[in-house]
Design an enzyme around this catalytic site. Sequence first.
Site, PDB file in Angstrom:
ATOM      1  N   VAL A 170       7.604  -5.625  -0.076  1.00 23.51           N
ATOM      2  CA  VAL A 170       6.304  -6.051   0.441  1.00 23.51           C
ATOM      3  C   VAL A 170       5.826  -4.968   1.393  1.00 23.51           C
ATOM      4  O   VAL A 170       6.585  -4.468   2.222  1.00 23.51           O
ATOM      5  CB  VAL A 170       6.415  -7.408   1.171  1.00 23.51           C
ATOM      6  CG1 VAL A 170       5.097  -7.791   1.821  1.00 23.51           C
ATOM      7  CG2 VAL A 170       6.872  -8.488   0.200  1.00 23.51           C
ATOM      8  N   CYS A 171       4.559  -4.595   1.276  1.00 22.80           N
ATOM      9  CA  CYS A 171       3.957  -3.549   2.094  1.00 22.80           C
ATOM     10  C   CYS A 171       4.233  -3.779   3.587  1.00 22.80           C
ATOM     11  O   CYS A 171       3.848  -4.802   4.140  1.00 22.80           O
ATOM     12  CB  CYS A 171       2.453  -3.517   1.839  1.00 22.80           C
ATOM     13  SG  CYS A 171       1.599  -2.218   2.731  1.00 22.80           S
ATOM     14  N   LEU A 172       4.902  -2.814   4.218  1.00 16.69           N
ATOM     15  CA  LEU A 172       5.258  -2.961   5.634  1.00 16.69           C
ATOM     16  C   LEU A 172       4.033  -3.036   6.525  1.00 16.69           C
ATOM     17  O   LEU A 172       4.035  -3.760   7.514  1.00 16.69           O
ATOM     18  CB  LEU A 172       6.150  -1.803   6.075  1.00 16.69           C
ATOM     19  CG  LEU A 172       7.612  -1.928   5.677  1.00 16.69           C
ATOM     20  CD1 LEU A 172       8.388  -0.677   6.040  1.00 16.69           C
ATOM     21  CD2 LEU A 172       8.246  -3.146   6.326  1.00 16.69           C
TER      22      LEU A 172
ATOM     23  N   ASN B  84      -0.110  -5.649  -2.934  1.00 16.36           N
ATOM     24  CA  ASN B  84       0.660  -5.275  -1.740  1.00 16.36           C
ATOM     25  C   ASN B  84       2.169  -5.393  -1.925  1.00 16.36           C
ATOM     26  O   ASN B  84       2.914  -5.377  -0.941  1.00 16.36           O
ATOM     27  CB  ASN B  84       0.220  -6.125  -0.550  1.00 16.36           C
ATOM     28  CG  ASN B  84      -1.292  -6.110  -0.378  1.00 16.36           C
ATOM     29  OD1 ASN B  84      -1.940  -7.139  -0.533  1.00 16.36           O
ATOM     30  ND2 ASN B  84      -1.860  -4.944  -0.117  1.00 16.36           N
TER      31      ASN B  84
END
Length: 182
Positions: A84-86, A76
């Site tokens: 970092v993956c929203l 992620n």
Amino acid sequence: MSTPRRRIETDVMKLLMSDYEVTLVNDNMQEFYVRFHGPTDTPFTGGVWKVHVELPDQYPYKSPSIGFMNRIFHPNIDEVSGSVCLDVINQTWSPMFDMINIFEVFLPQLLRYPNPTDPLNGEAAALLMREPAKYETKVKDYVSRYATKEAADAAADDSSDEDEMSSVSYASSEDEAAGMEL
């Protein structure tokens, strides 16, 4: 309108007074770096990352943007940009959280329980699902190569693509100097 501004100041002051090492960018409370240590009992144990945090004007109603400045291998987290993956942040974000929660709860849980079904790093996601032992080995390899105190200190203040190669060669030479055989 002063409520989000006051909340930003309160949250950042709490973080500054905590045990975390925080560096404000140009004395701006909406952009700063935090030294983050990998959670214990995970393949990330012993790792040290420089994490870039930007708070939107609508904070805490809108989640902060978070990025790892030195490399990390995780489904992620984008390996090149460190973002970092929203979706992951927004799924769990609540205005009830503060910046301490990000570093004491959110990031440790993200590293401890990756979500390979919503990847920013497809290779990490595939490896985690197909060969978990190899995934863990690669995470530990990245920790030893890129997540040292020296690598965190040297992590570029901007994440332009041209810096990626220099940070890789820098990390490699540092590791050799540090005696990577350990």
